[in-house]
Motif scaffolding. Structure first.
Motif, PDB file in Angstrom:
ATOM      1  N   ALA A   1       0.845  -1.199   0.000  1.00 45.36           N
ATOM      2  CA  ALA A   1       0.000   0.000   0.000  1.00 45.36           C
ATOM      3  C   ALA A   1       0.876   1.242   0.000  1.00 45.36           C
ATOM      4  O   ALA A   1       1.801   1.363   0.806  1.00 45.36           O
ATOM      5  N   HIS A   2       0.576   2.168  -0.909  1.00 44.75           N
ATOM      6  CA  HIS A   2       1.272   3.442  -0.885  1.00 44.75           C
ATOM      7  C   HIS A   2       0.761   4.261   0.292  1.00 44.75           C
ATOM      8  O   HIS A   2      -0.434   4.237   0.607  1.00 44.75           O
ATOM      9  N   ALA A   3       1.667   4.994   0.929  1.00 44.45           N
ATOM     10  CA  ALA A   3       1.302   5.752   2.123  1.00 44.45           C
ATOM     11  C   ALA A   3       0.156   6.729   1.857  1.00 44.45           C
ATOM     12  O   ALA A   3      -0.748   6.869   2.688  1.00 44.45           O
ATOM     13  N   HIS A   4       0.165   7.388   0.691  1.00 44.04           N
ATOM     14  CA  HIS A   4      -0.884   8.358   0.393  1.00 44.04           C
ATOM     15  C   HIS A   4      -2.239   7.664   0.200  1.00 44.04           C
ATOM     16  O   HIS A   4      -3.277   8.175   0.640  1.00 44.04           O
TER      17      HIS A   4
ATOM     18  N   THR B   1      -5.501   8.302   2.546  1.00 46.40           N
ATOM     19  CA  THR B   1      -6.755   8.742   1.919  1.00 46.40           C
ATOM     20  C   THR B   1      -7.915   7.840   2.319  1.00 46.40           C
ATOM     21  O   THR B   1      -9.014   8.316   2.653  1.00 46.40           O
ATOM     22  N   LEU B   2      -7.688   6.533   2.318  1.00 49.21           N
ATOM     23  CA  LEU B   2      -8.739   5.594   2.691  1.00 49.21           C
ATOM     24  C   LEU B   2      -9.034   5.652   4.194  1.00 49.21           C
ATOM     25  O   LEU B   2     -10.184   5.487   4.615  1.00 49.21           O
ATOM     26  N   LEU B   3      -8.006   5.905   4.995  1.00 50.52           N
ATOM     27  CA  LEU B   3      -8.236   6.067   6.430  1.00 50.52           C
ATOM     28  C   LEU B   3      -9.086   7.305   6.699  1.00 50.52           C
ATOM     29  O   LEU B   3      -9.945   7.302   7.587  1.00 50.52           O
TER      30      LEU B   3
ATOM     31  N   SER C   1       0.535  11.487   5.732  1.00 47.12           N
ATOM     32  CA  SER C   1       1.344  10.652   4.859  1.00 47.12           C
ATOM     33  C   SER C   1       2.351  11.515   4.137  1.00 47.12           C
ATOM     34  O   SER C   1       2.122  12.709   3.921  1.00 47.12           O
ATOM     35  N   GLY C   2       3.490  10.928   3.752  1.00 46.47           N
ATOM     36  CA  GLY C   2       4.505  11.663   3.015  1.00 46.47           C
ATOM     37  C   GLY C   2       5.876  11.469   3.622  1.00 46.47           C
ATOM     38  O   GLY C   2       6.126  10.498   4.342  1.00 46.47           O
TER      39      GLY C   2
ATOM     40  N   ALA D   1       8.054   7.287   1.532  1.00 45.09           N
ATOM     41  CA  ALA D   1       7.058   7.956   2.376  1.00 45.09           C
ATOM     42  C   ALA D   1       6.540   6.969   3.407  1.00 45.09           C
ATOM     43  O   ALA D   1       6.683   5.752   3.248  1.00 45.09           O
ATOM     44  N   THR D   2       5.944   7.503   4.446  1.00 45.34           N
ATOM     45  CA  THR D   2       5.290   6.666   5.457  1.00 45.34           C
ATOM     46  C   THR D   2       3.961   7.302   5.838  1.00 45.34           C
ATOM     47  O   THR D   2       3.686   8.454   5.521  1.00 45.34           O
ATOM     48  N   CYS D   3       3.142   6.531   6.524  1.00 48.13           N
ATOM     49  CA  CYS D   3       2.012   7.096   7.252  1.00 48.13           C
ATOM     50  C   CYS D   3       2.488   7.358   8.679  1.00 48.13           C
ATOM     51  O   CYS D   3       3.303   6.603   9.213  1.00 48.13           O
TER      52      CYS D   3
END
Length: 414
Positions: free
Chosen positions: A350-353, A357-359, A368-369, A384-386
């Motif tokens: 999963a990409h952090a962005h 967004t889904l969270l 995120s970023g 990037a991370t959340c």
């Protein structure tokens, strides 16, 4: 009237404290808001909101420029906020320069202290866990002076190695600038030990306290640093507020960074005589309402007791780490034994962005970023991370909702 408890009576009633924050009552996408982005900016209690509102409604005037009643009231409230901040961090008010935040404070040191003193061969030592605000100003000064910016590595667990730090504090290092608490990893650095090692070698130290002051008791006088910078909006205050503390000898020796009104004693075309510190560094009309609001935030946090705040957030962080460790395919970045309530994580596939967004659609706010920390992202081999960051006004129920949302979103992205 705030719902805070008296420190003498023990820990506050955290459920009642939460009701002091109006924004936490709202919904996002039809779901109750779970705000887990306090490292980005802290939410504001009614005491702060009401103080700023009252200033504009009843006392609005410029400071230090008028003898009429409103001007006197504004000046007393503004300087009163400086005094509150000074008590909060155990320093003298006259050694505290009010700024727009940590970024301005660090730039002030870069251009007023470092620029006149550095030259070819000199080194500014930073660390790989620094925010860009504690990297870029030194690079700009280095380009103009011929100095070099060097970075101290962090371990796989996200810590600074004291032996490596000692070895890095070589004779050419003139300034060691480092964060008190990492905004990505939550790592709490051993500030006293680092400052002590630097002082033994005659090296000046600057500490970025942006992520420390909102979450723990900070006694600047006991740290042994030369400069300490912090931001108001992360500690329940308005944006555009903050301060720089500096040793008196530095404040007296440094030339002004900005020029204009208020920072002068006398102006003639032949020369200008500057005001005494800290006013020498406070040109122009300041963020009066903002800093008065920050004074109210200091009152609020003092009422809670920073020892209670730190204990509450440690409890919440432990719960969050346990919840995240129970999610398959999730990686937490950094595992320092002493850490604040900031946790950066990645979910496999999963990409952090996308994850953030889904969270958000589940009512959960995380950041995120790269978190203004490109070198640290590169050090850990991620783009990037959340990041979920907690404050005393969060709850255990919110952590459970967060973990459930991550489970759900991970299923959607798998």
């Amino acid at each position: 009237m705030s719902a805070r408890a008296d420190i003498a009576a023990g820990a506050p009633d955290w459920a009642a404290v939460r009701t002091d924050f109006p924004v936490l009552e709202r919904e996002v996408h039809g779901k109750p808001l779970v705000y887990l982005d306090s490292a980005n900016t802290g939410q504001k209690p009614r005491a702060v909101i009401d103080t700023v509102d009252a200033f504009f409604r009843r006392h609005n005037a410029n400071v230090s420029r008028a003898v009429h009643t409103l001007g006197t009231e504004a000046t007393e409230a503004y300087e009163g906020a400086r005094a509150k901040l000074a008590r909060f961090v155990n320093v003298r008010p006259d050694d505290l320069v009010l700024t727009s935040g940590t970024t301005m404070a660090i730039n002030l040191v870069a251009y007023s202290w470092a620029l006149p003193r550095l030259g070819p061969g000199d080194v500014v030592l930073v660390t790989h866990m620094e925010h860009h605000a504690n990297i870029v100003p030194w690079q700009l000064v280095a380009q103009r002076t011929g100095a070099t910016v060097r970075a101290l590595e962090v371990t796989d667990s996200g810590e600074l190695d004291l032996d490596a730090a000692r070895a890095a504090l070589t004779p050419e290092v003139k300034l060691f600038a480092f964060t008190h608490v990492s905004n990505v990893l939550g790592t709490v650095n051993p500030v006293r030990a680092l400052c002590r090692e630097a002082a033994r070698r005659g090296i000046v130290t600057l500490v970025d306290g942006s992520q420390a002051l909102p979450h723990r008791q900070v006694d600047i006088a006991a740290l042994g640093c030369d400069f300490y910078a912090f931001t108001g909006h992360k500690m329940c205050g308005p944006t555009g507020t903050g301060a720089l503390w500096a040793r008196r000898e530095h404040l007296e020796a440094m030339p002004p960074f900005f020029g204009g009104g208020e920072m002068i004693r006398e102006v003639a075309f032949e020369q200008t005589v500057f005001n005494d510190p800290p006013h020498k560094f406070e040109a122009g009309t300041p963020n009066i309402a903002g800093h008065i609001g920050l004074g109210a935030a200091v009152d609020y946090l003092s009422g809670l007791g920073m020892d209670h705040v730190e204990a509450r957030e440690a409890e919440l962080r432990a719960h969050a780490v346990e919840a995240l460790d129970g999610i398959d395919g999730l990686r937490v970045l950094g595992r320092a034994p002493e850490a604040a309530a900031v946790i950066s994580f990645l979910v496999e596939g999963a990409h952090a962005h996308d994850l953030a967004t889904l969270l958000d659609l589940e009512g959960v706010a995380v950041r995120s970023g790269h978190h203004c920390a490109h070198p640290l992202m590169k050090r850990f081999g991620v783009a990037a991370t959340c990041r979920m960051s907690l404050a005393f006004y969060n709850t255990h129920a919110e952590i459970e909702r967060f973990a459930a949302a991550v489970h759900k979103v991970r299923g959607l992205l798998a």
